[in-house]
Write a protein that holds these residues in place. Structure first.
Motif, PDB file in Angstrom:
ATOM      1  N   LEU A  96       0.834  -1.208   0.000  1.00  0.00           N
ATOM      2  CA  LEU A  96       0.000   0.000   0.000  1.00  0.00           C
ATOM      3  C   LEU A  96       0.867   1.255   0.000  1.00  0.00           C
ATOM      4  O   LEU A  96       0.545   2.240  -0.676  1.00  0.00           O
ATOM      5  CB  LEU A  96      -0.932   0.014   1.213  1.00  0.00           C
ATOM      6  CG  LEU A  96      -2.040  -1.032   1.249  1.00  0.00           C
ATOM      7  CD1 LEU A  96      -2.840  -0.900   2.543  1.00  0.00           C
ATOM      8  CD2 LEU A  96      -2.947  -0.940   0.039  1.00  0.00           C
ATOM      9  N   GLY A  97       1.965   1.239   0.735  1.00  0.00           N
ATOM     10  CA  GLY A  97       2.881   2.373   0.761  1.00  0.00           C
ATOM     11  C   GLY A  97       3.494   2.633  -0.600  1.00  0.00           C
ATOM     12  O   GLY A  97       3.655   3.789  -1.014  1.00  0.00           O
ATOM     13  N   ILE A  98       3.825   1.571  -1.309  1.00  0.00           N
ATOM     14  CA  ILE A  98       4.378   1.720  -2.660  1.00  0.00           C
ATOM     15  C   ILE A  98       3.331   2.305  -3.601  1.00  0.00           C
ATOM     16  O   ILE A  98       3.632   3.191  -4.413  1.00  0.00           O
ATOM     17  CB  ILE A  98       4.916   0.361  -3.170  1.00  0.00           C
ATOM     18  CG1 ILE A  98       6.145  -0.041  -2.350  1.00  0.00           C
ATOM     19  CG2 ILE A  98       5.234   0.417  -4.664  1.00  0.00           C
ATOM     20  CD1 ILE A  98       6.603  -1.467  -2.572  1.00  0.00           C
ATOM     21  N   ILE A  99       2.103   1.842  -3.470  1.00  0.00           N
ATOM     22  CA  ILE A  99       1.013   2.387  -4.288  1.00  0.00           C
ATOM     23  C   ILE A  99       0.843   3.873  -4.005  1.00  0.00           C
ATOM     24  O   ILE A  99       0.748   4.689  -4.927  1.00  0.00           O
ATOM     25  CB  ILE A  99      -0.300   1.608  -4.040  1.00  0.00           C
ATOM     26  CG1 ILE A  99      -0.186   0.197  -4.602  1.00  0.00           C
ATOM     27  CG2 ILE A  99      -1.499   2.344  -4.637  1.00  0.00           C
ATOM     28  CD1 ILE A  99      -1.297  -0.750  -4.169  1.00  0.00           C
ATOM     29  N   PHE A 105       1.847  10.297  -2.941  1.00  0.00           N
ATOM     30  CA  PHE A 105       1.430  10.493  -1.551  1.00  0.00           C
ATOM     31  C   PHE A 105       2.427   9.844  -0.612  1.00  0.00           C
ATOM     32  O   PHE A 105       3.045   8.835  -0.945  1.00  0.00           O
ATOM     33  CB  PHE A 105       0.047   9.890  -1.298  1.00  0.00           C
ATOM     34  CG  PHE A 105      -1.053  10.553  -2.066  1.00  0.00           C
ATOM     35  CD1 PHE A 105      -1.571  11.768  -1.646  1.00  0.00           C
ATOM     36  CD2 PHE A 105      -1.559   9.981  -3.221  1.00  0.00           C
ATOM     37  CE1 PHE A 105      -2.583  12.395  -2.351  1.00  0.00           C
ATOM     38  CE2 PHE A 105      -2.567  10.594  -3.938  1.00  0.00           C
ATOM     39  CZ  PHE A 105      -3.083  11.801  -3.508  1.00  0.00           C
ATOM     40  N   GLY A 106       2.524  10.402   0.567  1.00  0.00           N
ATOM     41  CA  GLY A 106       3.333   9.798   1.621  1.00  0.00           C
ATOM     42  C   GLY A 106       2.503   8.762   2.370  1.00  0.00           C
ATOM     43  O   GLY A 106       1.374   8.464   1.987  1.00  0.00           O
ATOM     44  N   PRO A 107       3.062   8.233   3.446  1.00  0.00           N
ATOM     45  CA  PRO A 107       2.330   7.227   4.218  1.00  0.00           C
ATOM     46  C   PRO A 107       1.081   7.824   4.868  1.00  0.00           C
ATOM     47  O   PRO A 107       1.028   9.019   5.169  1.00  0.00           O
ATOM     48  CB  PRO A 107       3.326   6.759   5.275  1.00  0.00           C
ATOM     49  CG  PRO A 107       4.426   7.756   5.275  1.00  0.00           C
ATOM     50  CD  PRO A 107       4.383   8.504   3.989  1.00  0.00           C
ATOM     51  N   LEU A 108       0.100   6.968   5.057  1.00  0.00           N
ATOM     52  CA  LEU A 108      -1.130   7.385   5.733  1.00  0.00           C
ATOM     53  C   LEU A 108      -0.855   7.602   7.211  1.00  0.00           C
ATOM     54  O   LEU A 108       0.044   6.975   7.784  1.00  0.00           O
ATOM     55  CB  LEU A 108      -2.201   6.307   5.578  1.00  0.00           C
ATOM     56  CG  LEU A 108      -2.701   6.050   4.162  1.00  0.00           C
ATOM     57  CD1 LEU A 108      -3.604   4.819   4.146  1.00  0.00           C
ATOM     58  CD2 LEU A 108      -3.441   7.260   3.629  1.00  0.00           C
ATOM     59  N   THR A 167      -6.353   4.042   1.349  1.00  0.00           N
ATOM     60  CA  THR A 167      -5.441   4.184   0.215  1.00  0.00           C
ATOM     61  C   THR A 167      -6.232   4.350  -1.079  1.00  0.00           C
ATOM     62  O   THR A 167      -5.936   5.232  -1.890  1.00  0.00           O
ATOM     63  CB  THR A 167      -4.495   2.966   0.117  1.00  0.00           C
ATOM     64  OG1 THR A 167      -3.681   2.922   1.285  1.00  0.00           O
ATOM     65  CG2 THR A 167      -3.615   3.031  -1.121  1.00  0.00           C
ATOM     66  N   MET A 168      -7.252   3.524  -1.259  1.00  0.00           N
ATOM     67  CA  MET A 168      -8.073   3.627  -2.472  1.00  0.00           C
ATOM     68  C   MET A 168      -8.777   4.985  -2.533  1.00  0.00           C
ATOM     69  O   MET A 168      -8.867   5.594  -3.591  1.00  0.00           O
ATOM     70  CB  MET A 168      -9.088   2.485  -2.532  1.00  0.00           C
ATOM     71  CG  MET A 168      -8.449   1.110  -2.642  1.00  0.00           C
ATOM     72  SD  MET A 168      -7.230   0.968  -3.973  1.00  0.00           S
ATOM     73  CE  MET A 168      -8.259   1.150  -5.392  1.00  0.00           C
TER      74      MET A 168
END
Length: 187
Positions: A96-99, A105-108, A167-168
């Motif tokens: 998810l981080g790569i996506i 975007f950075g990490p959530l 993420t989505m």
């Protein structure tokens, strides 16, 4: 500094655990847990929250969880499936981080459910180790430890699904706004 200390203690913990020095490994894990709490407390109290700290703290958390799980599984004290469940979730979050990075975007931000899951695992693993270090306590530490481990793994994945949904949502937002005219946004 406290996060760096925690990171430096990971190999010490793992060596102690691998050698069967469960009581000492438990002491190192307890020191790490205390310094984790102290680090967060001091950062919030003195308003010293830094990006480096936000990266090092969860990294140290993950390393301790992985080290404890792998060390305990290596010694056949926990089944390998629990290692796969926990590590699998973190691999999922890495994807998810790569996506997110691919979409700019950075990490959530950390979700409270993720914090609860980490707490459960941080509580479970020492409880399981406690029964190994002190067999007279095993009758209650093992059931309590396993209850927290199973609940923690479940909540860990639950939080992972929330991260996937978020993420989505985040990666779709720019696409939706690109198709909207400026007249629509102003009205």
């Amino acid at each position: 500094m406290l996060s760096c200390l925690r990171l430096l203690l990971v190999p010490v913990f793992l060596v102690l655990l691998a050698q069967g020095a469960d009581a000492w490994a438990l002491v190192v894990l307890s020191i790490s847990s205390f310094t984790d709490w102290l680090d967060g407390f001091l950062a919030r109290r003195w308003h010293q929250i830094t990006r480096l700290g936000q990266l090092l703290d969860p990294a140290a958390d993950r390393l301790y969880i992985f080290a404890a799980l792998i060390g305990l599984a290596w010694r056949d004290l926990v089944p390998w499936w629990i290692v796969l469940v926990v590590v699998g979730r973190d691999v999922f979050l890495l994807a998810l981080g790569i996506i997110l990075a691919n979409f700019g975007f950075g990490p959530l931000p950390v979700h409270q459910l993720g914090k609860v899951a980490t707490f459960c695992l941080f509580y479970a693993l020492p409880m399981i180790m406690l029964g190994q270090a002190f067999p007279q306590l095993e009758w209650w530490s093992q059931p309590v430890g396993w209850a927290f481990a199973i609940w923690g793994a479940f909540v860990y994945w639950w939080a992972g699904i929330i991260y996937a949904i978020e993420t989505m949502r985040v990666i779709r937002l720019p696409r939706v706004l690109e198709g909207v005219s400026s007249d629509t946004l102003e009205g």
